[in-house]
Scaffold this active site. Structure first.
Site, PDB file in Angstrom:
ATOM      1  CD  GLU A 278      -2.868   0.804   2.526  1.00 62.09           C
ATOM      2  OE1 GLU A 278      -3.038   1.825   3.204  1.00 62.09           O
ATOM      3  OE2 GLU A 278      -3.297  -0.332   2.860  1.00 62.09           O
ATOM      4  CB  CYS A 350       2.325  36.572   8.743  1.00 60.14           C
ATOM      5  SG  CYS A 350       2.796  37.776   9.995  1.00 60.14           S
TER       6      CYS A 350
END
Length: 423
Positions: A278, A350
């Site tokens: 997987e 920011c």
């Protein structure tokens, strides 16, 4: 296309007939770029691990869900999983039929479980509570139980998914409770699965965990359960430190050991079902880069910063996991530069944590340069956000013919407000 720092992408002809600076000029910055040939090569690394009948690569779509990439992955013989209704929807858009989709989820609602049972081959649950909820929502459905093998591996505690300090999986000692719930709701237990973690480079823990799951499968078969799927999970690593010569995981050795183990077990038990691995990252990481533009260079004391438009809203892995991505540098008329100086690449969000590469030894970066963060095809765009109301970038695919085509347009300001109800 030799440039300031471009040895790796040059070596694999990543940009085909294109130039990264021209791609940015044409499609905007920042920009995700994928290479079809690299993607196909990575798929083939995995599908060739074993030629045992029933062995399949079950791509973990959470790593990258762009339907254009999913179609290529399907064409290479892979099946797919989904972890949400959204992933299920794009898997269907990419052409995967019900019989090729496994639903692998945890901590979801009865409504979601019912939808998954209706539209997927099998639903994987990883707790007794979720097994009970599936039984109530969709009695008689096909189910796979995720057991915790007690073994974990990975590059960060945040990606270790096996062992006692993880939210995932059912303790094997709880098998009697599993049997009780399955019987009460007439569920059809057709599979077992596990996952030990992500980005491991040594096969030992994976092979050890395989033995644990095969033992559980053998026990269930002896109890009369018609197992059709044994899913060993993914997590195979790939080299992020390319400019340091980091070796690749030895896939040939893994394949030899994996195939030998499975072939012997099949001969012993007579099992005629499917074996899944997987992988997500290994399939798509190396086929993708994210390009950005350097808009400012400055010094704060002895520290040099190169400010780009690749914030953590575009590439979140460095901020989330302190993940390493190699950096390439391109400029107009750029020539290979072996001079190195310590620099920190930062984004335009920011936040003090908006760091792409900290104190990295790189050729001097200049304002106006285009940079590439390598190996960004996995957990790149899919983790992008609109924090600070930054728009998510476009995605481009370099096809087998070496030419670029747009596979996702850049978001617009109107997209930011499309779901708002404005009085």
């Amino acid at each position: 296309m030799a440039n300031v720092r471009s040895t790796y992408t040059d070596s694999v002809q990543f940009y085909g007939q294109e130039d990264p600076r021209e791609l940015v000029a044409r499609f905007g910055s920042p920009l995700y770029v994928y290479n079809e040939n690299v993607l196909r090569s990575c798929c083939r690394d995995l599908t060739s691990l074993s030629d045992l009948p029933g062995f399949q690569v079950n791509y973990s779509a959470k790593a990258n869900t762009n339907p254009s990439l999913l179609r290529i992955i399907r064409s290479e013989g892979c099946v797919v999983d989904a972890m949400s209704p959204g992933e299920l929807y794009v898997n269907q858009l990419a052409g995967f039929p019900k019989g090729e989709i496994t639903y692998v989820c945890n901590n979801v609602s009865a409504e979601e479980l019912k939808n998954a049972a209706e539209h997927c081959d099998v639903v994987s649950v990883d707790s007794l509570a979720q097994l009970e909820l599936l039984g109530q929502a969709a009695p008689g459905s096909r189910v796979m139980v995720r057991f915790n093998p007690g073994i974990g591996a990975g590059h960060s505690d945040k990606v270790v998914t096996g062992g006692k300090k993880t939210k995932f999986g059912v303790d094997p000692d709880m098998l009697p409770q599993v049997q009780d719930i399955v019987a009460r709701h007439q569920l059809c237990l057709v599979g077992v699965n596990q996952h030990i973690g992500s980005l491991f480079m040594e096969a030992g823990p994976y092979l050890e965990a395989m033995e644990v799951l095969l033992s559980m499968a053998e026990k269930l078969m002896a109890l009369g359960y018609p197992l059709e799927i044994i899913d060993f999970g993914g997590g195979f690593g790939m080299p992020y430190h390319k400019y340091e010569g980091q070796p690749r995981m030895d896939m040939q050795a893994l394949g030899k050991a994996l195939h030998g183990c499975l072939a012997a077990w099949v001969e012993k038990t007579g099992y005629k079902g499917r074996f899944f691995i997987e992988p997500g990252r290994y399939v798509v990481a190396e086929c993708g880069v994210v390009l950005g533009t350097v808009h400012a260079v400055k010094n704060n004391g002895p520290h040099r910063y190169a400010g780009t438009d690749i914030g953590f809203t575009v590439l979140a892995r460095p901020m989330l996991y302190d993940a390493f991505h190699d950096v390439e540098i391109y400029r107009d008329g750029g020539q290979p530069d072996d001079r190195l100086m310590e620099q920190t690449l930062v984004g335009n969000i920011c936040e003090s944590g908006d760091i792409l590469a900290k104190d990295r030894a790189l050729p001097p970066i200049e304002q106006g340069d285009v940079i590439a963060m390598l190996d960004a095809g996995a957990y790149g765009w899919v983790m992008a956000s609109t924090y600070n109301h930054r728009l998510r970038p476009a995605e481009v695919l370099i096809g087998a013919d070496g030419k670029a085509r747009l596979i996702r347009r850049r978001e617009t300001l109107e997209d930011l407000t499309a779901a708002l109800i404005l009085d």
